[in-house]
Enzyme design. Structure first.
Site, PDB file in Angstrom:
ATOM      1  N   ASP A 529     -39.763  25.343   2.485  1.00  0.00           N
ATOM      2  CA  ASP A 529     -39.986  25.361   3.918  1.00  0.00           C
ATOM      3  C   ASP A 529     -39.600  24.400   3.843  1.00  0.00           C
ATOM      4  O   ASP A 529     -40.126  22.768   4.169  1.00  0.00           O
ATOM      5  CB  ASP A 529     -41.325  25.583   5.170  1.00  0.00           C
ATOM      6  CG  ASP A 529     -41.744  24.945   6.439  1.00  0.00           C
ATOM      7  OD1 ASP A 529     -40.763  25.565   6.964  1.00  0.00           O
ATOM      8  OD2 ASP A 529     -42.091  24.609   6.361  1.00  0.00           O
ATOM      9  N   HIS A 532     -34.821  20.950   3.944  1.00  0.00           N
ATOM     10  CA  HIS A 532     -33.934  19.884   3.349  1.00  0.00           C
ATOM     11  C   HIS A 532     -34.213  18.869   3.502  1.00  0.00           C
ATOM     12  O   HIS A 532     -34.328  17.318   3.724  1.00  0.00           O
ATOM     13  CB  HIS A 532     -32.785  19.955   4.904  1.00  0.00           C
ATOM     14  CG  HIS A 532     -33.857  20.332   6.565  1.00  0.00           C
ATOM     15  ND1 HIS A 532     -34.565  21.020   6.429  1.00  0.00           N
ATOM     16  CD2 HIS A 532     -34.250  18.974   7.234  1.00  0.00           C
ATOM     17  CE1 HIS A 532     -34.667  21.328   7.781  1.00  0.00           C
ATOM     18  NE2 HIS A 532     -34.338  19.893   7.867  1.00  0.00           N
ATOM     19  N   ASP A 638     -38.202  31.868  13.279  1.00  0.00           N
ATOM     20  CA  ASP A 638     -38.297  30.913  14.070  1.00  0.00           C
ATOM     21  C   ASP A 638     -36.923  29.209  15.060  1.00  0.00           C
ATOM     22  O   ASP A 638     -36.960  29.095  15.430  1.00  0.00           O
ATOM     23  CB  ASP A 638     -38.631  29.470  13.157  1.00  0.00           C
ATOM     24  CG  ASP A 638     -37.487  29.355  11.996  1.00  0.00           C
ATOM     25  OD1 ASP A 638     -37.877  28.204  11.052  1.00  0.00           O
ATOM     26  OD2 ASP A 638     -36.610  30.229  11.918  1.00  0.00           O
TER      27      ASP A 638
END
Length: 1546
Positions: A529, A532, A638
């Site tokens: 999750d 980045h 999401d």
């Protein structure tokens, strides 16, 4: 026989090449070879990797050195490699270095995991994955999970992704975890306390019984703000104690919070700012409050300023005390340095007093001078403080913009949440820091930041920063994200502060590692999750711990870096298996533009697969960069719900496009049930419906196949898995029109296809006018069945009403679906007619009747039965070349006789002369036979008529699968190229004709398969034949070639390339008494004629007709191309053929079949004699050649050329011909060329036709020539009237040329030795001198040259050297002259590479130390990347660029006058390197080893050129510094030969 050859990938290492941002993906079981590129050849290179050694565990920081394997076992180790047998999944680093460079390059490799499922533990290929995401909190009690998860099973998914299963934080967000180690207690029903054990058991049960693989998230970046452990260990977050650089941002955050409170309490109402923000005026009022009240009150600039009074006073004291600056610190450089206060207090910054003392120096020690210096400093500090103030104003401006932008999104924007009035629950902006204390005034808050026991609990929240560098941690010092309010903040989560290593925050690292290990124990994979924003070194550490628990860990992530290269950094370092990609993004980009649908359609295939009809790739091939493996989803969990953006009818066709992608595919629970809103990871608290086959449409808590598009998704998922498991890895996308996308998946072994036609419905068909006419489709092949046809239809089940308890979808829609039906039973297709686009192509035309918006139809297509049989037969006959053709092969029921014999056996009957015809022959050679190289219209011609011409082009096309290349177009359009290959060989008859028959039989099958497959199978047939031809070729050569490196073999092919038998004999006839001379029947006269192989000088310019054979070129090339390669018989024939042309004691330069010979060069005869010596030395019993009969074409100097069979023909043994050549030189050769004048040379002046070649009485040096001719290899004659150089040689080199002196010395020495052994009958030469017959012994001649060489050729460092007759011409010392006694004395002293030739053939002439220094000078001045400069670049006439077309008034360059005045010729480099090796060995082991490394490094450039050259040769010359010269031959015999000789010497 294994059907799958070992897959080997080769990674070529190049010096200083850092590939950390290049992705290399490999499968387990692959072998990876590291080989050296040209920049590393000849260096001591070491390769290290952290891939674990056998029996060892992986440790990211532990590297092992790999061992080199040299397959040839020779000093030529250009083929050496080190290898990794890849058996363990993960990310591995490699680096390499050489000499003192520990790391001069490196990168990463990623080895994909192997996933297994089912009771039989079968392998689930990555492209087979169909995944569905579940919000774990919506699954209810663990006991209810099977009923809810069964929806995934019954919908055809084989992987479930769970959002985190841990205890959630106060916000209830799925990704805000209160305790990473504990299972969410909500999963336990009353009276039970489930643990990870029960979850693990369920996961195992799903794996074994449902064939379902389970993965879950790991969240490393943050923890819930209410996590109990973060309160006990606040050091795990960014607080004001361990991160004081955030103090100013915290102050601003508190001030903005109090602004929220004031707004909520209506304290700004009078200023026009109510709690309910509704318009632009309210937004401007927010800015007014910020700039008028908030910013001035907190004075953030003070955290970065200097207290001027105190600083100046300190400086005054130092000056008064006479302090001096510490020069070690300042380096004597002026410039005031400010030291940032590490605690970031107001006015806490300090001045580096050494820099102040260095910069603000009083002119004396007087009080006035000191005051002036202090005032000077005061003024500079005011400037610095002002700069900090201005900088903070910029930060505040950005902060104001971000705050207002946030308000606009959250309260005004249509696509935003429209939060309503500002309240303490819904503040104006989310708070950036936790504040776990009682709320008071701002004045009460601020002192707390100086109280460590409280300040440590002010923890920075996490979030993300739009457009930020993902490789930078935005919470670390140096980032201004928090002060500029650029963070899109998650107010429920605290950003975790790991530091650089576990010791920096022991509790956090241990806690998160345990979390990771629990996850890896129970789940097959993880989703990273917020990948980045996760510190890379942290994720590396955690994933290594996870892989220690589960080696085949499947890792996925969704990256938002905006750069494929930065994506690769994450993929490489973390070993990410699949990156999440969503069709939703691509389709949504278009808004309402139709063109965007094309992008959406193409999105389905950009992440994997090859084009349909792709070429068969070899099992051993270069490792090429990859794109990250994709997990292509119709929507992620999401992101916004597609139904909100497009119509509900688009759900099915969009899913179908996703399912047809050649990669992982999937969705999110709710999409298939057509839930018309995003299922929020934060706010959603309802449960997923359970599976019930009998459920009613009106039941919101249950679903079945009639719910939404579940039935369609089941069929699509089954199809996706089948396509991947059965090898349908070729993909083609056709954007039929703005709404219709057709995706083809093709299997390259069976040539079955599945074609899915999807009609999207971005707009609701009830309100949007779609075209009624659907264009027909043309599908090549036979449609076996309709795999599925489905469309979304309305049903009478009420309209959607959001259920309070269950996450329900839209009951008013369902899918109408049929599966595995015949075309005639289709409700979508009106009719299907058979049409044809050619004799070999079976095409069905599909006319649609009900391909309505929102519908999908998929066809299973086979080749028509005849084509299927023919492809199977082709594959059957290709098995002889590789077992990879076994799948899909069919035995040939009617095998032509020629195909019953393996091609290797057919080719074994070819001679190497035949191989020239099969593989090579340039256009002018082909034209001599009445043909030419194949021309591709609107493109170009192949370089060769033979297989190499095609294979050179295909070598570029094949790795890229460039099916749009003109060559592929030509193959698809007709059989011209195919027929060219076979007919060209059939016309030759004999053994070549048999090979032609083999091709014709194979091509008979090829012509009758679908045209789109012809490039692939044409290439496969050619590759098989070509590799067989190469194997056969090398087996007919010497053991040096057979056991040599790839480099040696490529060079040895030059022997075949240059050595051919043309339509007309290029060599004069040999004696009829000579055994083993090849003969053939002349196709015109029917008479028997000799057909000896001759050597072309170069391709393409010197390959045919009278300009093919040159004496000098032939014998410079013969040792390398014929003797070393083992072609002894052909070498003998060439030597004897030229011997028969001896005239005036010379052999011809231009041979012209002997009839049109020109005897105008002084050196060719010496190269010929050197080759005879080499033949006797290298060939077993080679000395016998001296007694072979030679038929003299010119019995006397004035004879006309004698035809074979003429009674007056003179036959002599070769040894007598040799003796005649030597005697004629000793006597002195002086004649005028026959037919002198424009007839034989239109440029030469009259004096140039006078040929002189004699032996100097005193020195023994061969000399001759004049200033109007050029009798050595540097033979450029001026051609320009404009520049007035016509008829003037650029390089006459008259006198004694150094290489001729060396060659003559070599021959004379050899003859002396032969005579002593009784192998040569002559000891002396009879000549007439001063009217008398005298004898001159070979021994005397030998001694004279030896005694006089260095005296006359060496240019000493001693300026008073008595041997130097013209010291005023010396401009370089420690070299050897290029000539002696030239008519232009300056030319003797020019530095050229010719002395290296003398060093090789007659090293006894040279003093070792002098030779070594001269070679050093040549290396420094003349050595280029591929060749040697033909003239010292310091010379006034040097010009390194050859342009034969340029005609101007420049005497030195017009019409290529500088041919040998600078351009870098390749063949001398061979002699230079051989000389280096010879003398290095004399100087000792260390020098020799260093020289070997130099030689390898230099030759690596030639290796690369050979590999890349479409001619598969080395050029005649290059322009300066290795630049391409368009006037050079592309492949030159002597260039290839002399490089091969170097490798032979090594």
């Amino acid at each position: 026989m294994s059907l799958q050859a070992k897959q080997v990938r080769v990674l070529v290492l190049n010096d200083m090449e850092q590939l950390g941002r290049t992705l290399f993906r490999l499968d387990q079981g692959f072998e990876l070879q590291f080989r050296l590129g040209p920049t590393l050849q000849g260096k001591h290179v070491h390769v290290h990797t952290n891939y674990p050694a056998l029996g060892k565990h992986f440790d990211r920081h532990t590297f092992q050195a790999l061992d080199w394997h040299n397959p040839t076992g020779r000093e030529d180790d250009s083929d050496k490699f080190c290898t990794l047998d890849l058996q363990i999944a993960g990310s591995y680093q490699y680096y390499f270095g050489h000499g003192h460079e520990e790391k001069s390059g490196g990168g990463y490799i990623v080895v994909d995991p192997v996933l297994r499922a089912g009771a039989d533990n079968h392998h689930v290929h990555l492209d087979c994955i169909t995944i569905q995401t579940y919000l774990s909190k919506c699954l209810g009690h663990l006991d209810d999970w099977p009923d809810r998860l069964r929806v995934a099973k019954e919908s055809g998914y084989n992987m479930i992704h769970f959002t985190p299963l841990q205890t959630l934080g106060i916000s209830r967000s799925c990704y805000s975890l209160a305790d990473q180690l504990s299972l969410n207690p909500e999963f336990s029903p009353p009276g039970k306390n489930y643990t990870w054990t029960e979850v693990g058991e369920l996961v195992q049960r799903l794996k074994k019984e449902w064939n379902m693989i389970c993965i879950t998230d790991v969240v490393y970046n943050h923890t819930a703000a209410n996590s109990p452990w973060i309160k006990e260990h606040p050091e795990c977050g960014y607080n004001l104690v361990n991160s004081p650089h955030l103090r100013s941002a915290w102050v601003l955050d508190r001030a903005i919070w109090h602004m929220t409170c004031n707004m909520a309490d209506a304290k700004y109402a009078a200023m026009g700012l109510p709690a309910q923000v509704q318009n632009e005026g309210h937004l401007n009022a927010i800015r007014d409050v910020l700039w008028g009240q908030v910013f001035p009150k907190v004075k953030l600039w003070e955290f970065f300023q200097v207290k001027i009074e105190n600083t100046v006073e300190e400086f005054r004291t130092l000056l008064t005390e006479g302090a001096k600056p510490d020069q070690k610190k300042t380096g004597g450089k002026q410039g005031l340095k400010i030291i940032q206060d590490p605690k970031f207090r107001r006015f806490g910054n300090k001045v580096d007093m050494d820099s102040a003392l260095e910069t603000f120096v009083p002119h004396s020690r007087s009080p006035q001078a000191i005051l002036e210096a202090c005032n000077w400093l005061w003024g500079r500090l005011e400037e610095i403080n002002k700069e900090q103030y201005q900088q903070m104003l910029h930060h505040q401006e950005q902060a104001a913009n971000c705050i207002v932008g946030n308000v606009v999104y959250e309260r005004l924007a249509d696509h935003g949440p429209k939060l309503g009035p500002v309240t303490r629950k819904d503040p104006i902006v989310t708070r950036y820091f936790t504040f776990p204390f009682e709320e008071k005034s701002l004045e009460d808050d601020l002192p707390m930041m100086d109280q460590p026991d409280k300040a440590c609990h002010f923890l920075a929240h996490n979030g993300w920063v739009m457009g930020d560098d993902p490789l930078r941690n935005f919470a670390e010092p140096g980032s201004n994200v928090y002060i500029r309010r650029e963070l899109i903040c998650w107010g429920d989560s605290v950003k975790l502060r790991y530091g650089n290593k576990p010791e920096d925050c022991p509790y956090l690292w241990a806690h998160m590692q345990k979390y990771t290990e629990i996850t890896a124990k129970h789940f097959a994979g993880v989703r990273l999750d917020n990948c980045h924003s996760t510190p890379l070194h942290v994720a590396e550490h955690m994933l290594a711990a996870a892989r220690a628990v589960r080696p085949n860990l499947y890792v996925i992530a969704e990256l938002f870096t905006g750069s494929e290269l930065i994506d690769n950094v994450f993929v490489n370092r973390l070993g990410i298996t699949s990156l999440v990609r969503a069709r939703h993004y691509l389709a949504h980009q278009r808004g309402n533009e139709c063109r965007g649908q094309s992008r959406g359609g193409q999105a389905g295939v950009q992440y994997g697969g090859e084009p349909v009809g792709a070429f068969v790739q070899p099992s051993l091939r270069p490792l090429v960069p990859s794109i990250a493996h994709a997990m292509f989803l119709d929507v992620t969990h999401d992101n916004e719900c597609p139904i909100q953006l497009r119509s509900a009818y688009d759900s099915l066709p969009s899913s179908a496009i996703v399912s047809m992608a050649c990669c992982c595919s999937g969705s999110t629970r709710g999409y298939d049930e057509m839930v018309p809103h995003q299922i929020s990871v934060v706010k959603e608290e309802r449960f997923y419906p359970k599976w019930n086959p009998e459920a009613k449409a009106s039941s919101p808590g249950e679903v079945n196949l009639k719910t939404g598009i579940i039935a369609g998704k089941l069929a699509l998922n089954k199809m996706h898995q089948e396509l991947a498991s059965k090898g349908f890895n070729q993909v083609y996308v056709d954007q039929v029109d703005e709404d219709i996308v057709a995706v083809t998946r093709h299997c390259p072994s069976t040539h079955q296809s599945v074609v899915a036609v999807c009609r999207t419905a971005f707009h609701n068909p009830k309100h949007h006018q779609y075209r009624k006419e659907v264009p027909p489709m043309f599908i090549p092949g036979k449609i076996e069945e309709v795999v599925l046809e489905a469309r979304i239809i309305d049903r009478q089940a009420g309209t959607y009403k959001k259920c309070e308890k269950y996450i329900n979808g839209m009951p008013e829609y369902t899918v109408e679906i049929k599966e595995h039906i015949q075309l005639k039973d289709s409700g979508v297709v009106k009719h299907a007619g058979v049409t044809s686009k050619g004799s070999s192509e079976f095409v069905q035309e599909i006319v649609f009747e009900r391909l309505t918006p929102g519908s999908v139809i998929a066809f299973r297509v086979s080749l028509d039965p005849k084509a299927q049989e023919l492809v199977g037969v082709i594959r059957h006959h290709l098995i002889q070349f590789s077992p990879k053709y076994k799948p899909g092969s069919l035995p040939d029921q009617h095998t032509p006789t020629i195909l019953e014999t393996p091609l290797a056996q057919i080719m074994s009957k070819l001679t190497l002369g035949d191989m020239n015809m099969l593989l090579f022959r340039c256009d002018s050679e082909e034209q001599e036979d009445g043909g030419g190289c194949y021309n591709v219209p609107s493109w170009t011609s192949f370089k060769y008529g033979g297989l190499q011409g095609l294979l050179s082009v295909m070598a570029d096309i094949r790795p890229k699968n460039d099916l749009g290349h003109p060559v592929c177009d030509n193959l698809r359009q007709g059989d011209w190229m195919i027929d060219y290959v076979s007919n060209r060989l059939l016309s030759r008859g004999g053994a070549l004709g048999e090979v032609g028959k083999w091709f014709k039989a194979m091509f008979h099958y090829l012509k009758h398969i679908p045209r789109y497959l012809i490039p692939c199978y044409f290439d496969a047939i050619l590759v098989g034949a070509y590799t067989t031809a190469l194997d056969t070729t090398f087996n007919k050569m010497s053991s040096f070639v057979q056991n040599g490196s790839t480099f040696v073999k490529l060079l040895a092919l030059g022997s075949v390339q240059m050595g051919s038998v043309g339509s007309f004999p290029a060599l004069p006839p040999l004696s009829l008494e000579l055994p083993d001379v090849p003969y053939r029947l002349n196709k015109d006269t029917g008479k028997k004629e000799q057909c000896c192989v001759s050597l072309a000088a170069g391709l393409p310019h010197f390959s045919s007709g009278i300009f093919r054979c040159w004496g000098r070129d032939t014998f410079i090339s013969l040792r390398g191309l014929m003797l070393i390669t083992g072609r002894h018989l052909e070498a003998r024939n060439i030597i004897l053929a030229f011997a028969g042309t001896l005239r005036h004691g010379l052999i011809p330069n231009l041979l012209g079949e002997g009839i049109c010979a020109r005897f105008n060069c002084r050196d060719a005869v010496w190269w010929w004699l050197q080759c005879i010596q080499d033949y006797c030395t290298l060939v077993p019993e080679g000395i016998a050649i001296l007694h072979c009969p030679v038929v003299r074409m010119y019995p006397h100097d004035d004879s006309e050329p004698q035809a074979p069979g003429t009674p007056s023909l003179l036959t002599q043994p070769l040894c007598d011909v040799i003796h005649e050549a030597m005697t004629r030189h000793m006597q002195g050769i002086d004649f005028r060329e026959r037919n002198a004048g424009p007839k034989i040379d239109m440029h030469m002046k009259d004096e140039g036709f006078n040929v002189v070649a004699k032996v100097h009485r005193d020195t023994g040096f061969v000399y001759g020539g004049n200033r109007f001719n050029c009798g050595t290899w540097m033979d450029k004659m001026g051609e320009s009237d404009k520049a007035r150089n016509k008829g003037m040689p650029a390089t006459p080199r008259d006198g004694s040329a150094v290489e001729i002196v060396g060659l003559s010395k070599s021959v004379v020495r050899w003859l002396v030795e032969l005579h002593k052994k009784g192998l040569f009958p002559h000891s002396s030469m009879k000549i007439h001198r001063d009217g008398k017959e005298v004898k001159v012994s070979y021994e005397e001649w030998n001694h004279k040259i030896l005694a006089n060489f260095e005296k006359n050729f060496y240019v000493s460092h001693d300026e008073k050297d008595p041997n130097e007759k013209q010291p005023d011409l010396v401009h370089k010392r420690g070299i050897y002259k290029d000539s002696h006694g030239a008519s232009s004395p300056w030319c003797d002293y020019q530095l050229r590479p010719n002395f290296c030739i003398a060093m090789v053939v007659a090293p006894e002439l040279f003093t070792v130390e002098r030779a070594w220094k001269a070679l050093g000078m040549a290396e420094k001045k003349l050595l280029g990347p591929l060749g040697m400069k033909t003239l010292d670049p310091d010379d006034m006439v040097y010009c390194g660029v050859y342009d034969n077309a340029l005609d101007n008034d420049n005497y030195n360059v017009a019409r290529g006058f500088n041919y040998h005045q600078g351009p870098e010729w390749l063949w001398p480099i061979g002699y230079f390197l051989r000389a280096k090796l010879y003398f290095a060995k004399k100087l000792g082991k260390e020098t020799y080893e260093q020289t070997v490394y130099l030689v390898k490094s230099i030759l690596s450039q030639h290796y690369v050129h050979l590999e890349r050259s479409s001619w598969k040769g080395l050029p005649e010359l290059t322009n300066e510094n290795g630049q391409y010269c368009p006037f050079s031959c592309e492949s030159q015999a002597w260039s290839i030969s002399t490089v091969l000789e170097v490798l032979y010497d090594i």
